[in-house]
Design an enzyme around this catalytic site. Structure first.
Site, PDB file in Angstrom:
ATOM      1  N   GLU A 113      17.893  16.595  -0.119  1.00 48.53           N
ATOM      2  CA  GLU A 113      16.671  16.808   0.683  1.00 48.53           C
ATOM      3  C   GLU A 113      16.940  16.472   2.150  1.00 48.53           C
ATOM      4  OE1 GLU A 113      13.308  14.794  -1.192  1.00 48.53           O
ATOM      5  OE2 GLU A 113      12.859  16.721  -2.145  1.00 48.53           O
TER       6      GLU A 113
ATOM      7  N   ASP B 299       8.302   0.795  -7.973  1.00 47.58           N
ATOM      8  CA  ASP B 299       9.743   0.559  -7.893  1.00 47.58           C
ATOM      9  C   ASP B 299      10.169  -0.899  -8.026  1.00 47.58           C
ATOM     10  OD1 ASP B 299       9.837   3.246  -7.471  1.00 47.58           O
ATOM     11  OD2 ASP B 299      10.879   3.159  -5.542  1.00 47.58           O
TER      12      ASP B 299
ATOM     13  N   ALA C  67       0.842  -1.208   0.000  1.00 44.18           N
ATOM     14  CA  ALA C  67       0.000   0.000   0.000  1.00 44.18           C
ATOM     15  C   ALA C  67       0.871   1.249   0.000  1.00 44.18           C
ATOM     16  CB  ALA C  67      -0.948  -0.005   1.185  1.00 44.18           C
TER      17      ALA C  67
ATOM     18  N   LYS D  62       2.389  -4.417   5.010  1.00 48.17           N
ATOM     19  CA  LYS D  62       3.122  -4.740   6.244  1.00 48.17           C
ATOM     20  C   LYS D  62       2.604  -4.004   7.458  1.00 48.17           C
ATOM     21  CE  LYS D  62       7.922  -5.575   5.223  1.00 48.17           C
ATOM     22  NZ  LYS D  62       9.205  -4.936   5.004  1.00 48.17           N
TER      23      LYS D  62
HETATM   24  P1  FAD Z   1       6.568   2.122  -1.950  1.00 50.78           P
HETATM   25  O1  FAD Z   1       6.064   3.497  -1.855  1.00 50.78           O
HETATM   26  O2  FAD Z   1       7.916   1.791  -1.436  1.00 50.78           O
HETATM   27  O3  FAD Z   1       5.486   1.155  -1.287  1.00 50.78           O
HETATM   28  C1  FAD Z   1       5.716  -0.199  -1.082  1.00 50.78           C
HETATM   29  C2  FAD Z   1       4.786  -0.673   0.015  1.00 50.78           C
HETATM   30  O4  FAD Z   1       4.929  -2.092   0.142  1.00 50.78           O
HETATM   31  C3  FAD Z   1       5.114  -0.080   1.383  1.00 50.78           C
HETATM   32  O5  FAD Z   1       3.932   0.358   2.018  1.00 50.78           O
HETATM   33  C4  FAD Z   1       5.742  -1.247   2.148  1.00 50.78           C
HETATM   34  O6  FAD Z   1       5.490  -1.196   3.552  1.00 50.78           O
HETATM   35  C5  FAD Z   1       5.018  -2.430   1.511  1.00 50.78           C
HETATM   36  N1  FAD Z   1       5.765  -3.684   1.608  1.00 50.78           N
HETATM   37  C6  FAD Z   1       7.055  -3.909   1.280  1.00 50.78           C
HETATM   38  N2  FAD Z   1       7.370  -5.198   1.483  1.00 50.78           N
HETATM   39  C7  FAD Z   1       6.254  -5.800   1.949  1.00 50.78           C
HETATM   40  C8  FAD Z   1       5.931  -7.130   2.321  1.00 50.78           C
HETATM   41  N3  FAD Z   1       6.831  -8.120   2.279  1.00 50.78           N
HETATM   42  N4  FAD Z   1       4.672  -7.403   2.744  1.00 50.78           N
HETATM   43  C9  FAD Z   1       3.719  -6.432   2.805  1.00 50.78           C
HETATM   44  N5  FAD Z   1       3.978  -5.149   2.462  1.00 50.78           N
HETATM   45  C10 FAD Z   1       5.220  -4.839   2.038  1.00 50.78           C
HETATM   46  N6  FAD Z   1       9.794  10.175  -6.189  1.00 50.78           N
HETATM   47  C11 FAD Z   1       9.259  11.233  -6.826  1.00 50.78           C
HETATM   48  O7  FAD Z   1       8.616  11.057  -7.874  1.00 50.78           O
HETATM   49  N7  FAD Z   1       9.425  12.510  -6.355  1.00 50.78           N
HETATM   50  C12 FAD Z   1      10.083  12.778  -5.210  1.00 50.78           C
HETATM   51  O8  FAD Z   1      10.213  13.929  -4.805  1.00 50.78           O
HETATM   52  C13 FAD Z   1      10.664  11.678  -4.508  1.00 50.78           C
HETATM   53  N8  FAD Z   1      11.310  11.881  -3.339  1.00 50.78           N
HETATM   54  C14 FAD Z   1      11.780  10.815  -2.646  1.00 50.78           C
HETATM   55  C15 FAD Z   1      12.393  11.048  -1.413  1.00 50.78           C
HETATM   56  C16 FAD Z   1      12.852   9.972  -0.657  1.00 50.78           C
HETATM   57  C17 FAD Z   1      13.460  10.238   0.695  1.00 50.78           C
HETATM   58  C18 FAD Z   1      12.731   8.647  -1.152  1.00 50.78           C
HETATM   59  C19 FAD Z   1      13.227   7.478  -0.330  1.00 50.78           C
HETATM   60  C20 FAD Z   1      12.135   8.410  -2.382  1.00 50.78           C
HETATM   61  C21 FAD Z   1      11.653   9.480  -3.131  1.00 50.78           C
HETATM   62  N9  FAD Z   1      11.011   9.280  -4.360  1.00 50.78           N
HETATM   63  C22 FAD Z   1      10.485  10.353  -5.040  1.00 50.78           C
HETATM   64  C23 FAD Z   1      10.832   7.913  -4.892  1.00 50.78           C
HETATM   65  C24 FAD Z   1       9.450   7.362  -4.485  1.00 50.78           C
HETATM   66  O9  FAD Z   1       9.216   7.528  -3.111  1.00 50.78           O
HETATM   67  C25 FAD Z   1       9.292   5.891  -4.855  1.00 50.78           C
HETATM   68  O10 FAD Z   1       9.561   5.763  -6.228  1.00 50.78           O
HETATM   69  C26 FAD Z   1       7.882   5.402  -4.540  1.00 50.78           C
HETATM   70  O11 FAD Z   1       7.707   5.321  -3.142  1.00 50.78           O
HETATM   71  C27 FAD Z   1       7.589   4.049  -5.173  1.00 50.78           C
HETATM   72  O12 FAD Z   1       6.270   3.684  -4.899  1.00 50.78           O
HETATM   73  P2  FAD Z   1       5.867   2.146  -4.771  1.00 50.78           P
HETATM   74  O13 FAD Z   1       4.387   2.098  -4.601  1.00 50.78           O
HETATM   75  O14 FAD Z   1       6.478   1.372  -5.867  1.00 50.78           O
HETATM   76  O15 FAD Z   1       6.592   1.634  -3.466  1.00 50.78           O
END
Ligand code: FAD
Length: 401
Positions: A169, A296, A11, A38
């Site tokens: 940042e 990601d 999520a 999680k």
């Molecule tokens: P995530 O947001 O990482 O979500 C994954 C989810 O899966 C999480 O809730 C996690 O708890 C859950 N999870 C993981 N493993 C398990 C498991 N085994 N069982 C159950 N749940 C699990 N991008 C931008 O576009 N602009 C920005 O300004 C920017 N700034 C950033 C600043 C920082 C400090 C960081 C770290 C990243 C930044 N990014 C930015 C990148 C962006 O945050 C990521 O690309 C984005 O979070 C990816 O989204 P996602 O849904 O793929 O994964």
């Protein structure tokens, strides 16, 4: 007849927005949707730097998932996924439970890449999750307390490795947050060192020259020591070692040098390329019709050679298309290819400055910082309307929690 089961793993930006899009797209009783994460909160990954530096309250960064979804339409399950059995169409959870699915979305996000540098995995802090960022802040507080006992300067030396987008940042937030802690602990701010280590010749090397110059100016003005063009070779609990045998005594290394796909997906019998799950133009895992992946942990090729970067912007644009394609698959309709539109990127340097580009406009300074706030507020608005913005964003203090 039993209803088709849609299972969403993760999520974060990708998984949560997909589940919210499905709430709008699915007819009543058309499918059962389960969202597994999680933790029972959704964290704003792009704002985790503030949790790390103590410049935002917890409620500004972590939002209860049950409050964000419609429980009549989406079933939320707080659980950690341990594996997926593609052949039998079921997901295994830590603790032994198994959940069957007909349609699966894998949106499990990223892991920090330490590139095998000795001691980094064991000793450095990561801006990976709400918990890992909170651990940074707790560690900083501990160092202030211990400094009061032993006056060891390494306790007040805070190093950020990686002068990229996230690195600057984090530096900006430390520059905002540490003076407050100094006041609280009655320690002169002059005793604090904030250091950036970057292997490239400058910070944010992939930005235009003017942006690099501006970011360098702001960081130096805030007394941040920029050690650019220096590679880090090793990290221990008490020091870091750079090239040419330069040692910096420090108890705090914040690692911000890059991410890779969540390694948990590696052994599930899925295709893996460059450590991620390759998907087709419609966001389906290659050669699979009922398994999707976004964000990601997935690899979406924008052309033959280049993949889309791991950004929230990509995950957020993929999510509604993924939801549409899950529904189209379920209904036997034609799927829609995903097209990415880059809207720009803005990196904050603390509360009062930022640098970046939106559309054709280069941003910097206070206006850039304002635009960064607008981008974050827009996400909250899409997630929970004006009420969520008011609750999370405005009218809440920046006092450390
Ligand atoms: P995530 O947001 O990482 O979500 C994954 C989810 O899966 C999480 O809730 C996690 O708890 C859950 N999870 C993981 N493993 C398990 C498991 N085994 N069982 C159950 N749940 C699990 N991008 C931008 O576009 N602009 C920005 O300004 C920017 N700034 C950033 C600043 C920082 C400090 C960081 C770290 C990243 C930044 N990014 C930015 C990148 C962006 O945050 C990521 O690309 C984005 O979070 C990816 O989204 P996602 O849904 O793929 O994964």
């Amino acid at each position: 007849m039993t209803r088709p089961k849609i299972l969403i793993l993760g999520a974060g930006y990708g998984g949560l927005i997909t589940s919210k899009s499905l709430e709008k797209l699915l007819k009543s009783g058309e499918a059962d949707v389960t969202l597994i994460n999680k933790h029972d909160y959704h964290y704003l990954t792009t704002q985790l730097i503030k949790t790390g530096a103590g410049t935002a309250a917890d409620r500004q960064i972590a939002i209860s998932i049950p409050e964000l979804i419609n429980s009549d339409k989406t079933h939320f399950l707080k659980a950690a996924v341990s594996s997926v059995d593609i052949e039998n169409q079921e997901v295994h959870l830590e603790g032994g439970n198994t959940i069957p699915y007909d349609y699966l979305l894998i949106a499990l996000g990223f892991e920090v890449d330490t590139y095998g540098i000795p001691g980094v995995k064991e000793n450095a802090f990561q801006i990976r999750s709400f918990r890992s960022s909170k651990a940074i802040y707790h560690h900083i507080i501990k160092q202030f307390n211990l400094y009061k006992e032993d006056s060891d300067p390494s306790r007040l030396t805070f190093v950020v490795a990686g002068g990229g987008f996230t690195g600057i940042e984090m530096l900006g937030e430390l520059a905002d947050g540490l003076p407050n802690l100094c006041k609280q602990y009655d320690i002169p701010f002059e005793k604090v060192r904030i250091i950036a280590v970057e292997a490239a010749p400058s910070v944010i090397p992939f930005f235009p020259k003017q942006s690099i110059q501006y970011a360098t100016f702001v960081l130096e003005k805030r007394n941040i020591e920029l050690l650019t063009g220096r590679k880090m070779l090793e990290c221990t609990p008490e020091k870091i070692r750079l090239e040419n045998n330069i040692d910096i005594p420090t108890r705090t290394l914040i690692w911000s040098c890059g991410v890779k796909g969540n390694t948990i997906v590696q052994n599930w019998g899925l295709p893996i390329e460059k450590g991620k799950i390759p998907v087709d133009a419609c966001l389906r895992v290659k050669n699979m019709n009922n398994v999707f992946s976004i964000g990601d942990c997935s690899l979406f090729m924008k052309d033959e050679k280049n993949a889309l970067p791991p950004t929230a912007q990509v995950a957020l644009q993929q999510a509604p298309i993924c939801a549409k394609n899950i529904v189209a698959t379920l209904r036997g309709e034609t799927l829609k290819p995903f097209e990415y539109h880059h809207k720009g990127s803005v990196a904050s340097i603390g509360l009062m400055a930022a640098v970046g580009k939106v559309g054709n406009f280069r941003l910097s300074g206070l206006f850039g910082a304002f635009m960064k706030q607008v981008i974050e507020a827009r996400y909250l608005f899409n997630l929970g309307g004006p009420a969520l913005i008011i609750k999370q964003h405005f009218g809440v203090s920046r006092e450390p929690v």
